[in-house]
Design an enzyme around this catalytic site. Structure first.
Site, PDB file in Angstrom:
ATOM      1  N   GLU A  87       0.832  -1.203   0.000  1.00 27.38           N
ATOM      2  CA  GLU A  87       0.000   0.000   0.000  1.00 27.38           C
ATOM      3  C   GLU A  87       0.865   1.251   0.000  1.00 27.38           C
ATOM      4  O   GLU A  87       2.057   1.199   0.320  1.00 27.38           O
ATOM      5  CB  GLU A  87      -0.927   0.012   1.208  1.00 27.38           C
ATOM      6  CG  GLU A  87      -0.190   0.073   2.532  1.00 27.38           C
ATOM      7  CD  GLU A  87      -1.082   0.482   3.690  1.00 27.38           C
ATOM      8  OE1 GLU A  87      -1.614   1.601   3.632  1.00 27.38           O
ATOM      9  OE2 GLU A  87      -1.238  -0.317   4.631  1.00 27.38           O
ATOM     10  N   LYS A 107      -5.406  -2.453  14.285  1.00 25.46           N
ATOM     11  CA  LYS A 107      -4.896  -1.423  15.185  1.00 25.46           C
ATOM     12  C   LYS A 107      -5.661  -1.458  16.507  1.00 25.46           C
ATOM     13  O   LYS A 107      -6.874  -1.651  16.533  1.00 25.46           O
ATOM     14  CB  LYS A 107      -5.004  -0.062  14.510  1.00 25.46           C
ATOM     15  CG  LYS A 107      -4.143   0.044  13.249  1.00 25.46           C
ATOM     16  CD  LYS A 107      -4.331   1.367  12.555  1.00 25.46           C
ATOM     17  CE  LYS A 107      -3.436   1.463  11.308  1.00 25.46           C
ATOM     18  NZ  LYS A 107      -3.832   0.529  10.240  1.00 25.46           N
TER      19      LYS A 107
END
Length: 319
Positions: free
Chosen positions: A37, A171
């Site tokens: 990414e 996360k």
């Protein structure tokens, strides 16, 4: 010219992407390729470290036997395999837009420079014929999502993108349990790499288990081959790759900084795709760079494992 379908993702003609010669040649030869990414370059890491780390990530993929294909948008064109000039642009420009999958068409029409998220990178990589993707951590279900309906597009995109995603879990700012439940509902497979504990990005153990543990890149490649051979699901396979405990962010420091960051988000009414960059910046500042060092260890470890999986899958395909 019409594209073909790979799962529920339409594999589009090469003319719709600016695919680098190196990536195109590798794909045509059945050689291992790893998608990367670009949001981590433009929004996830501070300058000037971001450009250096972007190059290190690509080199790590090469060192482990695969071709890196960093994905991003330059002047409205999707690029599969950014050259160094494009990496520099996305790392240093103030006008780089964060692009989830819903943003791609408008951004292309507007001719902008853009960095792809997990969702958009997964979709573009799968459409380009790349089967392995390395990232830091997935997006997921946000806390208090029952009231806000705030859920990352990563989850629904992975439900229709046939690709192996190597990550350090999700996360810790998210509702990890709800995220795992959503992945199950959406049919996205989750395996732990040499662990039955689901990692929480900066920390090795989020407090949740995974049902399956695979112990080598070859086992993961074999599981992926079976997944594709069955043809019953177009979904991704998430490979949760935790940091060793001695490399994670100090747990007490992590919990204190996370609580502070969540208070900032609530106080300033920050929502949607702005949440993650704000929290990561707070972590970087409040931990005096310790979270940045952990973040870099995470993505480099995932890039290495992803390359090893791609190599094993390529080897299996050639037999």
């Amino acid at each position: 010219m019409r594209g073909r379908r790979q799962g529920s993702v339409r594999v589009v003609p090469d003319s719709n992407f600016d695919t680098s010669d190196e990536v195109r040649s590798a794909l045509n030869a059945g050689a291992p390729v790893v998608a990367l990414e670009s949001t981590i370059i433009s929004h996830g890491l501070p300058r000037p470290d971001n450009l250096r780390v972007a190059r290190e990530i690509e080199q790590t993929v090469r060192d482990n036997g695969a071709v890196p294909a960093t994905i991003g948008m330059v002047a409205g064109r999707l690029c599969v395999g950014l050259d160094d000039d494009a990496l520099t642009t996305l790392a240093t420009s103030d006008d780089v837009v964060k692009l989830s999958i819903r943003d791609l068409a408008v951004a292309a029409a507007r001719g902008v420079d853009g960095a792809t998220t997990v969702a958009s990178t997964s979709a573009v990589a799968a459409a380009a014929g790349i089967s392995v993707f390395a990232t830091g951590g997935l997006g997921g279900v946000h806390r208090e999502a029952a009231q806000t309906f705030d859920e990352s597009a990563d989850l629904t995109t992975l439900a229709g993108a046939p690709i192996v995603v190597v990550c350090a879990g999700v996360k810790s700012i998210l509702d990890v349990g709800a995220t795992l439940e959503r992945l199950e509902t959406l049919g996205v497979g989750v395996v732990g790499y040499r662990t039955t504990r689901f990692p929480g990005f900066f920390v090795t153990d989020s407090g949740f288990e995974v049902d399956w543990k695979l112990d080598s890149p070859e086992q993961i490649a074999d599981a992926w081959r079976s997944h594709m051979a069955f043809g019953v699901s177009p979904a991704a396979l998430v490979v949760a790759n935790p940091l060793p405990e001695d490399q994670q962010l100090d747990r007490d420091l992590h919990d204190r900084v996370l609580a502070e960051g969540l208070n900032i988000i609530e106080r300033d009414h920050i929502t949607g795709k702005d949440v993650t960059p704000v929290l990561l910046e707070h972590f970087h500042t409040a931990t005096e760079g310790a979270s940045l060092a952990t973040n870099v260890r995470i993505i480099l470890a995932n890039a290495a494992l992803a390359a090893q999986i791609a190599v094993a899958a390529s080897r299996e395909q050639r037999r």
